[in-house]
Design an enzyme around this catalytic site. Structure first.
Site, PDB file in Angstrom:
ATOM      1  N   ASN A 184      27.784  -5.719   6.190  1.00  0.00           N
ATOM      2  CA  ASN A 184      28.672  -5.399   5.071  1.00  0.00           C
ATOM      3  C   ASN A 184      27.861  -4.706   3.985  1.00  0.00           C
ATOM      4  O   ASN A 184      26.630  -4.797   3.947  1.00  0.00           O
ATOM      5  CB  ASN A 184      29.347  -6.662   4.543  1.00  0.00           C
ATOM      6  CG  ASN A 184      28.348  -7.696   4.029  1.00  0.00           C
ATOM      7  OD1 ASN A 184      27.314  -7.931   4.638  1.00  0.00           O
ATOM      8  ND2 ASN A 184      28.661  -8.314   2.905  1.00  0.00           N
ATOM      9  N   HIS A 185      28.541  -4.000   3.089  1.00  0.00           N
ATOM     10  CA  HIS A 185      27.841  -3.142   2.127  1.00  0.00           C
ATOM     11  C   HIS A 185      28.217  -3.559   0.708  1.00  0.00           C
ATOM     12  O   HIS A 185      29.287  -3.218   0.210  1.00  0.00           O
ATOM     13  CB  HIS A 185      28.231  -1.688   2.376  1.00  0.00           C
ATOM     14  CG  HIS A 185      27.151  -0.707   2.047  1.00  0.00           C
ATOM     15  ND1 HIS A 185      25.958  -1.064   1.453  1.00  0.00           N
ATOM     16  CD2 HIS A 185      27.081   0.651   2.226  1.00  0.00           C
ATOM     17  CE1 HIS A 185      25.210   0.001   1.293  1.00  0.00           C
ATOM     18  NE2 HIS A 185      25.863   1.060   1.752  1.00  0.00           N
ATOM     19  N   GLN A 186      27.317  -4.308   0.034  1.00  0.00           N
ATOM     20  CA  GLN A 186      27.618  -4.844  -1.290  1.00  0.00           C
ATOM     21  C   GLN A 186      26.953  -4.088  -2.430  1.00  0.00           C
ATOM     22  O   GLN A 186      27.454  -4.102  -3.551  1.00  0.00           O
ATOM     23  CB  GLN A 186      27.210  -6.321  -1.361  1.00  0.00           C
ATOM     24  CG  GLN A 186      28.067  -7.250  -0.522  1.00  0.00           C
ATOM     25  CD  GLN A 186      27.924  -8.699  -0.937  1.00  0.00           C
ATOM     26  OE1 GLN A 186      26.942  -9.099  -1.567  1.00  0.00           O
ATOM     27  NE2 GLN A 186      28.911  -9.511  -0.597  1.00  0.00           N
ATOM     28  N   ASP A 203      21.141  -3.095  -0.346  1.00  0.00           N
ATOM     29  CA  ASP A 203      21.361  -3.542   1.027  1.00  0.00           C
ATOM     30  C   ASP A 203      20.369  -2.938   2.016  1.00  0.00           C
ATOM     31  O   ASP A 203      19.850  -3.629   2.901  1.00  0.00           O
ATOM     32  CB  ASP A 203      22.795  -3.214   1.456  1.00  0.00           C
ATOM     33  CG  ASP A 203      23.828  -3.941   0.612  1.00  0.00           C
ATOM     34  OD1 ASP A 203      23.443  -4.892  -0.097  1.00  0.00           O
ATOM     35  OD2 ASP A 203      25.011  -3.554   0.658  1.00  0.00           O
TER      36      ASP A 203
END
Length: 708
Positions: free
Chosen positions: A33-35, A39
Site C-alpha cells: 500500500n502507498h501511504q 514508503d
C-alpha cells in the site's frame, strides 16, 4: 552501507517495527500500500531482498525524486503501455524481484485507493510469488499527502508487516480486459486482507490510548444533545474516574450489567470498565424485565449500572425495580463517594494511563451482548477485545473513514452495530461521533445530521425509510456514506435515498456473534441486491439445504467471531462456537448464495425469527403472547415484508374476538417487548396443519404475504 544507515535512522526517528519475513523466489513480485513518500525508502531499507522499483514515467520526471532514484535500483515504465508490461514480464520471469505500488499514487483518503489492472495482470501472467507488505503509520507523517486537519507530524510510529507469499492464477474470462479486471480484484482483496490482519495485538482501552496519542488529547471526539464536545482527554478523565468507582463495586474479570442510553457517559463507562478489566453486559432495555432478568442470569450479573435520569425519562423505573438477584446502582449515587484520594489518583492516572488500570489481554472477554431481547431466554454473546478490534480493522480496510468524518449514531449501544461501529470504531480511529439516544425520532434525526454536519450515518432499513420520508432534501448535503444493516434493504428505500438525497445506500450484513459485520458493499466493490463481499480475513462455507437450488446455510470463521455463548442453563460458562464444519465455525442460520465474484446474497432464514426494526424477534414469543391473551385457541405467527416498513409479524388465529389491544396487554403482563406484538391479526376458520399435526408454516408464510 546506505541501506544500513537508512535502517538505523528510520528506527531512531520513526521507531519502525517490522513483522514477518520473506525469502527469495525464482519469480517474485512485492506489492505494498502507498501511504507516503517514505514508503520506497522503507521498502529498500527493510526488505530482505533488494527488488527493482517500478517507477511511473510521470514520477521519474520530477526533479525531487532523482536523488532517491540514484540510490535505488529502478526501472521507469508506464504500465498502461503494452511494451512496458512486456519488459516487466521479462524481468520477473528472468528472476529479478520487482516492487510495485498497485494503487499508482499516494493515498489522499487515509485508506487504500483503487487498484490498477497492470500489476495484477503481471502477477497472473508470470505466476510470480506475490509478497504483500502493509505499511501502517506513514500516513501520519509530514511526507504524506493528507490534508484538511489530518493529524500529521514529523516522526510518527511506523509498522511494516510482511505477509506470506501468494499466487494469482490467470482468471478465466472471455477477453483480456475481463481477465485483467478479475486479476485486479484478486489483488485488491489481498491488499485489503493484509490491512485487516496487520493491526497490532491490543485491548480496546489500549487502542483508544493509541488513537489519543495520534490525534492529541485536545481533539474533539464525542458530541451529545447539549452541543458540548468531549475531547479525547476529557473522555479519558471521565472513563478513569468511572472505572475506578466501578472497580470498588466489582471484582477483576467480573461481568457488570449496563443499562444506559446512547450518550457519551456510556462510552466513558465502557472504556473505564475495559481499563479495569470489567466486562460490560449491555442490557436491552426495550426487551422487557423478563428478558433482562434472563440475560442477567445467563451472564452471571450481580451488579447493574444505570442512571436515575435515564430511568425516569425512559419510563424504565418499574422495569429496573423488577430486576431480581442483582444490585442496581445509579451513577448519580457514585459521585458523592468520589473523594480526594480518588481525585489525586485520577490526576496521576492522566499522566500514566497505560499503567493506571488492570489491562486485559486481547483474547479476554471485552463485552457481552445478547442475541435478542425478544426471547424469553436470550443468549449472551461473549466478544473478546481481539474480535471487536478485528471487526473494526476489517471494516476500515474496505470503507474509508478518517478524522475528517463525523458519524451520527442513534442506535442503542446494546445493539451490536451501535456498539462496535457507532462507539468503539470512533474511539479507536479518531472519527468524531454524535450520539442521539433513540432512532425513533424520524423528524429530528435528519435535522441533527444537517445541524451537526455529519458525513456518515448507518441505520436499519425501517429507520432509513422514515428518515427519507420526513427529511428535507438538503438535510443530507454533507453525508457521503449511508450504511444499512440488521435487516434487508428494500428497493423503495434505496430509490428514495438516491432520488431525494442523491446518496447510494451501502448495504451490509452481520450478526452479533461476528462483532457484527460479516459482509458489506463498499465504494470499491458494490453490487445491487447483494450485501457485499465478506470482510477481509473471514472464511465462508456453505452447507447445502435440501430443497434449496442455489446457496445454503452460511457458516463463517475468522478473527471477529465470538468467544462463545452464555446460556441461562449454565450461568457464566462460555460455550465456544462450533458447526458441522468443526470448532470455531459459526452457523449463521441464514440461507445465502455466494456468486462467482464473491458477493453474498441473502435468500432467507432457516430459523423462525423476524427482524422487526432491526431487532430479532422470536415468532414463538408472539404465539405465546397470543396464547396468554386467548387461552385454549390455536394461534400461529408468521412474518412478511412491507414496503417502507421492513418485516412485520402477522398472527393467524381461530379466535374471532382477539384484538391487538388484548395482545398488547398480554405482552405487558408477560414482560415481552412491544416489537413481539403482532402488527396484524388474521382470523381463520382453521389453522392449516400438516399430517403429523404440526402447523403448516409454509402455507402460513404464503398466506401472510397476501393478507389484507
Amino acid at each position: 552501507m546506505f541501506f544500513a544507515f537508512a535502517r538505523m535512522l528510520l528506527r531512531f526517528l520513526f521507531r519502525v517495527e517490522v513483522r514477518g519475513s520473506m525469502t527469495a523466489h525464482d519469480r517474485l513480485l512485492v506489492i505494498a500500500n502507498h501511504q507516503s513518500f517514505l514508503d520506497v525508502v522503507l521498502m529498500a531499507a527493510y526488505l530482505p531482498v533488494k527488488p527493482v522499483w517500478m517507477v511511473h514515467t510521470s514520477i521519474a520526471a520530477k526533479w525531487y525524486f532523482k536523488p532517491v532514484l540514484a540510490l535505488m535500483p529502478h526501472v521507469v515504465a508506464d504500465t498502461t503501455k503494452p511494451m512496458a508490461m512486456k519488459m516487466l514480464v521479462h524481468m520477473v520471469e528472468s528472476g529479478t524481484p520487482v516492487l510495485i505500488f498497485p494503487e499508482g499514487r499516494i493515498t489522499t483518503t487515509g485508506s487504500m485507493m483503487k487498484i490498477y489492472d497492470g500489476p495484477a495482470f503481471l502477477a497472473a501472467r508470470t505466476g510470480a510469488q506475490i509478497v504483500v507488505v502493509h505499511i501502517d503509520g506513514a500516513v501520519y507523517s509530514k511526507l504524506s499527502r493528507m490534508r484538511g486537519g489530518f493529524p500529521r507530524r514529523w516522526f510518527p510510529r511506523i509498522r511494516v508487516t510482511i505477509h506470506e507469499p501468494r499466487i494469482i492464477a490467470m482468471p478465466v474470462g472471455r477477453t483480456p480486459r475481463i481477465r485483467r479486471r478479475l486479476a485486479a480484484e484478486q489483488m485488491r482483496r489481498m491488499l485489503q486482507e493484509a490491512a485487516a490482519i496487520s493491526h497490532p495485538s491490543r485491548n480496546i482501552f489500549e487502542a483508544f490510548l493509541d488513537a489519543m496519542e495520534i490525534h492529541g488529547r485536545g481533539r474533539g471526539l464525542v458530541e451529545g444533545l447539549d452541543y458540548k464536545e468531549q475531547t479525547f482527554g476529557e473522555l479519558l478523565k471521565t472513563s478513569l474516574a468511572i472505572g475506578r468507582m466501578v472497580s470498588k463495586l466489582s471484582a477483576e474479570g467480573e461481568t457488570v450489567g449496563v443499562l444506559m442510553p446512547t450518550v457519551g457517559t456510556t462510552l466513558a463507562l465502557m472504556l473505564g470498565m475495559f481499563a479495569f478489566r470489567r466486562v460490560p453486559a449491555m442490557l436491552n432495555y426495550t426487551a422487557g424485565s423478563d428478558a433482562m432478568n434472563s440475560a442477567c442470569r445467563a451472564a452471571n450479573v450481580r451488579t447493574v449500572l444505570t442512571s436515575r435520569a435515564f430511568l425516569e425519562r425512559g419510563r424504565l423505573t418499574t422495569a429496573a425495580e423488577k430486576l431480581t438477584g442483582v444490585r442496581v446502582v445509579c451513577l448519580e449515587d457514585l459521585k458523592p463517594q468520589f473523594g480526594i484520594k480518588d481525585k489525586l489518583w485520577v490526576a496521576w492516572a492522566m499522566m500514566f494511563p497505560r499503567q493506571a488500570g488492570r489491562l486485559a489481554k486481547p483474547e479476554d472477554p471485552a463485552a457481552i451482548l445478547f442475541t435478542s431481547g425478544s426471547e424469553s431466554k436470550p443468549k449472551g454473546v461473549v466478544l473478546s477485545h481481539a474480535s471487536i478490534l478485528s471487526n473494526v480493522a476489517q471494516l476500515l480496510a474496505v470503507i474509508d473513514c478518517t478524522s475528517a468524518d463525523k458519524i451520527l449514531n442513534a442506535l442503542p449501544l446494546f445493539h451490536s452495530f451501535g456498539f462496535t461501529i457507532g462507539a468503539v470504531l470512533p474511539a479507536v480511529s479518531g472519527c468524531r461521533v454524535v450520539f442521539y439516544p433513540t432512532p425513533l425520532h424520524y423528524r429530528v434525526i435528519p435535522e441533527m445530521i444537517y445541524d451537526r454536519n455529519c458525513t456518515i450515518m448507518f441505520a436499519t432499513n425501517t429507520f432509513l425509510g422514515n428518515y427519507a420520508r420526513f427529511g428535507h432534501p438538503y438535510d443530507f448535503r454533507r453525508v457521503r456514506l449511508v450504511g444499512s444493516g440488521a435487516e434487508k434493504l428494500t428497493d423503495d428505500v434505496r430509490t428514495a435515498f438516491f432520488d431525494k438525497f442523491g446518496i447510494r445506500v451501502i448495504e451490509g450484513y452481520g450478526a452479533t456473534e461476528c462483532s457484527p459485520v460479516i459482509a458489506v458493499n463498499s465504494p470499491m466493490a458494490w453490487r445491487a441486491g447483494s450485501v457485499g463481499e465478506a470482510v477481509p480475513g473471514l472464511e465462508c462455507r456453505i452447507e447445502p439445504v435440501p430443497g434449496v437450488g442455489e446457496g445454503g446455510i452460511l457458516h463463517v470463521r475468522g478473527p471477529n467471531v465470538m468467544l462463545g455463548y452464555m446460556r441461562e442453563e449454565k450461568p457464566g460458562v462460555i460455550d465456544p462456537p462450533s458447526s458441522v464444519f468443526g470448532p470455531g465455525w459459526y452457523n449463521t442460520g441464514d440461507v445465502v448464495n455466494i456468486d462467482a465474484d464473491g458477493f453474498l446474497h441473502i435468500l432467507g432464514r432457516m430459523r423462525r425469527f423476524a427482524k422487526v426494526s432491526g431487532e430479532m424477534v422470536s415468532l414463538e414469543v408472539s404465539e405465546r403472547i397470543a396464547s396468554s391473551a386467548s387461552a385454549g385457541i390455536l394461534h400461529a405467527a408468521s412474518s412478511r415484508t412491507e414496503p417502507g416498513r421492513g418485516e412485520s409479524i402477522v398472527l393467524f388465529t381461530e379466535d374471532k374476538t382477539l384484538t391487538r389491544e388484548r395482545l398488547l396487554q398480554a405482552g405487558r403482563d408477560l414482560g415481552a417487548p412491544e416489537v413481539a406484538i403482532p402488527r396484524k391479526v388474521v382470523v381463520l376458520e382453521k389453522i392449516p396443519l400438516l399430517g403429523n399435526g404440526k402447523k403448516d408454516y409454509v402455507a402460513l408464510d404464503a398466506m401472510a404475504k397476501t393478507a389484507n
